[in-house]
Design a protein around this motif. Structure first.
Motif, mmCIF file in Angstrom:
data_model
loop_
_atom_site.group_PDB
_atom_site.id
_atom_site.type_symbol
_atom_site.label_atom_id
_atom_site.label_comp_id
_atom_site.label_asym_id
_atom_site.label_seq_id
_atom_site.Cartn_x
_atom_site.Cartn_y
_atom_site.Cartn_z
ATOM 1 N N ILE A 1 0.916 -1.286 0.111
ATOM 2 C CA ILE A 1 -0.031 0.029 -0.110
ATOM 3 C C ILE A 1 0.957 1.330 -0.045
ATOM 4 O O ILE A 1 0.332 2.288 -0.116
ATOM 5 C CB ILE A 1 -1.023 0.277 1.026
ATOM 6 C CG1 ILE A 1 -0.325 -0.079 2.455
ATOM 7 C CG2 ILE A 1 -2.090 -0.977 0.887
ATOM 8 C CD1 ILE A 1 -1.319 0.215 3.638
ATOM 9 N N ASP A 2 2.124 1.085 0.266
ATOM 10 C CA ASP A 2 2.876 2.484 0.236
ATOM 11 C C ASP A 2 3.549 2.688 -1.252
ATOM 12 O O ASP A 2 4.317 3.835 -1.396
ATOM 13 C CB ASP A 2 3.856 2.283 1.278
ATOM 14 C CG ASP A 2 3.487 2.480 2.681
ATOM 15 O OD1 ASP A 2 2.617 3.420 2.655
ATOM 16 O OD2 ASP A 2 4.073 2.090 3.703
ATOM 17 N N ALA A 3 3.314 1.877 -2.195
ATOM 18 C CA ALA A 3 3.796 1.925 -3.449
ATOM 19 C C ALA A 3 3.032 3.155 -4.245
ATOM 20 O O ALA A 3 1.947 3.438 -4.294
ATOM 21 C CB ALA A 3 3.761 0.577 -4.175
ATOM 22 N N LEU A 4 4.220 3.936 -4.950
ATOM 23 C CA LEU A 4 3.438 4.853 -5.902
ATOM 24 C C LEU A 4 3.659 4.777 -7.188
ATOM 25 O O LEU A 4 5.069 4.428 -7.673
ATOM 26 C CB LEU A 4 4.344 6.436 -5.491
ATOM 27 C CG LEU A 4 3.834 6.903 -4.132
ATOM 28 C CD1 LEU A 4 4.539 7.731 -3.527
ATOM 29 C CD2 LEU A 4 2.176 7.531 -4.466
ATOM 30 N N PRO A 5 2.880 4.961 -8.199
ATOM 31 C CA PRO A 5 3.319 4.807 -9.613
ATOM 32 C C PRO A 5 4.282 5.938 -10.293
ATOM 33 O O PRO A 5 4.491 5.793 -11.467
ATOM 34 C CB PRO A 5 1.788 4.676 -10.499
ATOM 35 C CG PRO A 5 0.992 5.372 -9.357
ATOM 36 C CD PRO A 5 1.429 5.279 -7.827
#
Ligand code: ATR
Length: 289
Positions: free
Chosen positions: A210-214
């Motif tokens: 959930i902490d990943a950013l595109p």
């Protein structure tokens, strides 16, 4: 629940697996609110049995179907007709049945657009988009946007060749309005700076990661509308960061709801009770948390 009879119109979801689908409670609530003698139920089916099951259903009192992973492409072999947008996308998620004849549609892109237009109070016509991803969801969204008059569509994807190939298809089959964005960071910044709307159509940010950013969050300016197709969590890290920057955000649950709303309208010609459907979906998602 009211009694089902031979007159009850049946609506069926085909996919595999279907354990967590929210479509049956959403559609059954709409049928109930409208006092329609209809019933929506899920059927898990293997690719091998898809044709047999579909042929059987078409002999029953079925008004329409939804089709989900992994059958959105495979089902097309069994249909009598396919809507031009769905044919161009190359995938069908909704089928209307009339007098035993089937016609396939794709409401995924339409669902995204309706959710965006409602929640951000805009029209997509004439707008410039930066879309992250080049998979099935990105394909439905970008092609429908091209059909609906988006001014320009930048496509950025980890695997660049896939973005390039989708761009070529959009430009050749629909309108010359798409452009691939190179992997170097300044290309992303420059393209995004000229856009009205950013869309994450990848699975980046989905539970459990959930902490990943595109995208690099420093590229987000407050004038940008930021939409995410990920709905688990309901507010992704991308949307949180965008909100902090002052951007208007559009969450992924809306696309899920409106692809169903669009399917319901195609099947019945009736506007379903969107507010109640949305409440039901939010309640079910909360229970799952
Ligand atoms: P869907 O049908 O949900 O769109 P898909 O067709 O498998 O699923 O596409 C997934 C998309 O998310 C692709 O654009 C994929 O990028 P690649 O084409 O490079 O595989 C993108 N994606 C998924 N996980 C990613 C990650 N960790 N980093 C970057 N892109 C990712």
């Amino acid at each position: 629940m009211r009694d089902l009879t031979t007159k009850t119109k049946l609506y069926v979801l085909l996919g595999n697996p279907l354990g967590h689908t929210i479509s049956p409670p959403m559609h059954n609530l709409a049928f109930e609110k409208l006092s329609m003698d209809c019933c929506y139920f899920p059927v898990e089916v293997s690719a091998e049995d898809l044709g047999t099951v579909f042929k059987g259903l078409s002999k029953m009192n079925v008004g329409g179907l939804n089709v989900t992973i992994p059958h959105k492409i495979g089902i097309m072999d069994f249909l009598d007709a396919i809507d031009p947008i769905a044919a161009t996308i190359g995938a069908v998620n909704t089928i209307c049945m009339e007098n035993g004849k089937s016609k396939g549609f794709n409401t995924d892109g339409e669902g995204f657009i309706q959710s965006l237009e409602e929640e951000a109070n805009i029209s997509v016509a004439g707008k410039r988009f930066f879309i992250i991803g080049a998979g099935g969801a990105a394909r439905a969204i970008s092609m429908t946007l091209a059909f609906k008059g988006a001014e320009h569509i930048f496509l950025y994807n980890r695997t660049q060749e896939k973005a390039q190939s989708l761009v070529s298809e959009i430009n050749e089959k629909i309108r010359h309005c798409a452009e691939a964005v190179g992997s170097e960071i300044h290309f992303q910044k420059e393209a995004l700076g000229s856009c009205h709307i950013l869309v994450n159509s990848t699975s980046i940010g989905m539970h459990p990661d959930i902490d990943a950013l595109p995208i690099d969050p420093s590229f987000l300016q407050k004038e940008l509308i930021v939409a995410d197709i990920v709905y688990n969590p309901r507010e992704t890290k991308l949307l949180q960061v965008a909100k902090e920057k002052g951007c208007l955000t559009v969450a992924g649950l809306g696309m899920l709801i409106y692809q169903g709303v669009a399917a319901f309208k195609l099947w019945t010609g009736i506007e379903p009770p969107v507010v109640e459907m949305r409440e039901k979906v939010y309640q079910l998602m909360k229970e799952k948390d």
